[in-house]
Design a protein around this motif. Structure first.
Motif: not given
Length: 630
Positions: A252-254, A276-285, A408-409, A437-443
């Motif tokens: 899954c990709v979040v 796998t958690v993708l984010d545009a920021g340099e740190a979470p939150a 994984q972030w 890539t992943a089977e499931l994506v959560v926006l």
């Protein structure tokens, strides 16, 4: 109020529990432990039947003092071949008090540690669903408070085992009637095992009429026989809709590492997903979840509407996570929150003043004169006290969820587009480079989820709105804490009088402003003045204490962009069909701390065909809206 129980002296440690309402005992003459183990656990072929299974679901009619749950939980914990996840769904129209549940286990020392954990979570049991969490989220008890027939219509799952329990058919015929068994049958698959202690002819006939094949088996003294069987109708059951298929964990990709995305990632990882958690920021939150501290308090309405009920379910879920993962004092504090109803009085539901007064008081009640005085408010000020509330540092919760094994972030990964791929999705950046890539994506990217959903499905324009908000804060100085209320206050903006300061130490924090359709998180001096003006209405005395800080510039500010929906409820559901593997979890507005944990569990439950943590109609209210559908 909790169900009244009389404890009869029978020479045991706790005594024998007796129900004046039904004129019957809560357990057999020789105690309930043998009945729980022999009649229900072994009667359903447990623990052998669940060996090696990824999850197992038990449905029980009649929670009583919780003995069957405690025995099942203990058997699960002792079994090296236990399923990864144990769901126990139990209905109860007249819940006993937490103290009586603990007392009921005193006769069985081996169950006392389990009963003590259960007792700590048995609070606020108003009508509806209550999800209690044990063993790090691997044992989930869903208590459905209300009539069995009614509450099971609000569930959507297939039980693997059914415990038919309750007071005798002569004393409580409603829980043994044909309509109850029809409701139970709707929650069964072909082959679901069923067990009960009664062999009453009316029960056997009603079960047979509903598709259960049952047989008498030798009982435990003084009962000669019990019933065991399975759901195996001679016809193909007609269902309004087919039950969801249980999905095996995969990849899954979040997209988004705020509260919503981190909660989803943790819930899926606990069920075996590689996330796998993708984010545009340099740190979470890095976005709206970077708020220095936020308040957690329920919504109250006279008709106990959808938002109110969901907010209580969400707060219970968040408190469970905070207690398990966060450090009190530095990450969170269950201080309670006073709501000063300055715009209009908040009327409590009528039933909270009578039938459910004790359970309701665990959540919200009129503020006391002492609490009002602590805020320097007059005795007649309209205000509520929310007992199970407090403040939380959102980034602390986000980081704790992202530390869940299997998550994984990855930062500085700005997702811009989604493309279908064989067996799933490709996530691309603005230059078309593949990020994952992943089977499931959560926006879960807040307002950014809208553009991502459109890139995946051109016909989808999610009804999400950007709302910029700014809070004002300042460090504590000697004596300042004594001049402010000892707990947070909300109602027109809010004041958190003592929370961790972003740079260390302790700070006060007030706000936030609310500006629609602005996706830019710039700091504005005017918003600080706006926050002061609202504080002057909310807490005049506290505003006077802090006035000099505002006038001399001894303040700092933080701004972020929240995301809301027209309904004020989160958007949780699929984009396109479920088979497409694209979900959205967004639109939590200023209640991300309230809703994130609940939405993460609800999404996981729907993916895995698990029992829902809230009623079906509440879950359905979160279906994502589109602009065309408003």
């Amino acid at each position: 109020m909790p169900e009244r129980i009389e404890w009869l002296d029978d020479g045991t440690a706790g005594g024998s529990p007796f129900s004046p309402r039904f004129g019957d005992r809560y357990r057999s003459e020789l105690g309930g432990l043998d009945q729980a183990r022999e009649v229900f656990l072994k009667g359903c072929g447990l623990p052998e039947a669940w060996s090696g299974q990824p999850q197992w679901t038990v449905l029980e009619t009649g929670f009583g003092l919780g003995l069957n749950f405690l025995v099942t939980w203990a058997a699960w914990k002792a079994d090296p071949q236990r399923p990864r996840l144990l769901h126990f769904v139990s209905t109860e129209a007249f819940p006993a008090s937490a103290a009586d549940v603990l007392r009921g286990a005193q006769t069985h020392p081996e169950l006392i540690p389990f009963a003590e954990e259960l007792q700590r979570q048995l609070w606020g049991l108003l009508p509806g669903f209550h999800r209690l969490v044990f063993e790090g989220g691997q044992v989930l008890l869903t208590l459905c408070i209300g009539d069995t027939k009614a509450v099971l219509r609000e569930q959507s799952f297939e039980a693997d085992s059914v415990y038919l329990d309750g007071f005798s058919p002569q004393r409580n015929p409603d829980i043994w009637d044909l309509h109850t068994f029809k409701a139970v049958a709707r929650c069964c698959r072909r082959g679901t095992r069923i067990a009960t202690w009664t062999i009453a002819r009316s029960v056997r006939d009603a079960l047979a009429q509903c598709g259960f094949v049952v047989n008498k088996v030798p009982g435990i003294p003084p009962k000669r026989d019990n019933l065991q069987g399975e759901f195996n109708p001679a016809w193909e059951p007609k269902r309004a809709q087919l039950p969801p298929a249980r999905r095996a964990p995969s990849s899954c990709v979040v997209i988004g590492a705020g509260l919503a995305g981190a909660a989803v990632a943790a819930s899926l990882a606990r069920r075996g997903w590689q996330v796998t958690v993708l984010d545009a920021g340099e740190a979470p939150a890095a976005g709206a979840s970077g708020l220095p501290a936020g308040l957690l308090a329920p919504h109250v309405s006279p008709d106990d509407n959808v938002l109110s009920r969901l907010s209580r379910g969400g707060i219970r879920a968040t408190l469970q996570q905070a207690e398990a993962l966060l450090q009190p004092g530095s990450d969170w504090a269950p201080t309670g929150v006073l709501e000063h109803c300055v715009e209009h009085p908040r009327k409590l539901p009528d039933t909270w003043h009578s039938d459910w007064a004790d359970a309701a008081a665990d959540w919200s009640r009129p503020a006391s004169a002492v609490q009002l005085a602590q805020c320097s408010l007059p005795p007649e000020a309209p205000a509520l006290w929310h007992a199970r509330s407090g403040w939380i540092r959102p980034a602390g919760l986000v980081n704790a969820w992202l530390a869940t094994p299997g998550v994984q972030w990855r930062g500085r990964c700005a997702a811009s587009k989604l493309e279908r791929a064989t067996g799933g999705w490709r996530v691309l950046d603005a230059e078309g480079r593949e990020l994952a890539t992943a089977e499931l994506v959560v926006l879960a990217a807040g307002y950014g989820s809208r553009a991502l959903a459109t890139s995946a499905d051109r016909g989808t324009d999610l009804a999400l709105q950007a709302i910029r908000g700014q809070v004002t804060w300042g460090p504590h100085e000697p004596g300042l804490a004594d001049a402010l209320p000892p707990f947070p206050v909300n109602g027109l903006g809010s004041l958190a009088p003592a929370v961790p300061a972003p740079g260390g130490g302790t700070a006060w924090l007030t706000g936030a402003s609310f500006e629609r359709d602005n996706p830019q998180p710039e700091i504005r001096a005017g918003d600080n003045r706006h926050n002061l003006e609202r504080l002057q209405t909310l807490l005049p005395q506290a505003a006077g204490v802090l006035l000099e800080k505002f006038e001399t510039g001894q303040i700092q500010a933080w701004a972020g962009v929240r995301c809301a929906t027209p309904s004020r409820l989160p958007a949780l559901g699929t984009i396109g069909t479920t088979e497409h593997g694209l979900w959205v979890c967004s639109g939590m507005g200023s209640r991300g701390l309230t809703f994130a944990a609940l939405c993460g569990e609800l999404l996981a439950a729907r993916l895995h065909a698990e029992p829902l943590p809230v009623e079906q109609r509440l879950a359905d209210a979160l279906k994502p809206q589109t602009v065309a559908g408003i």
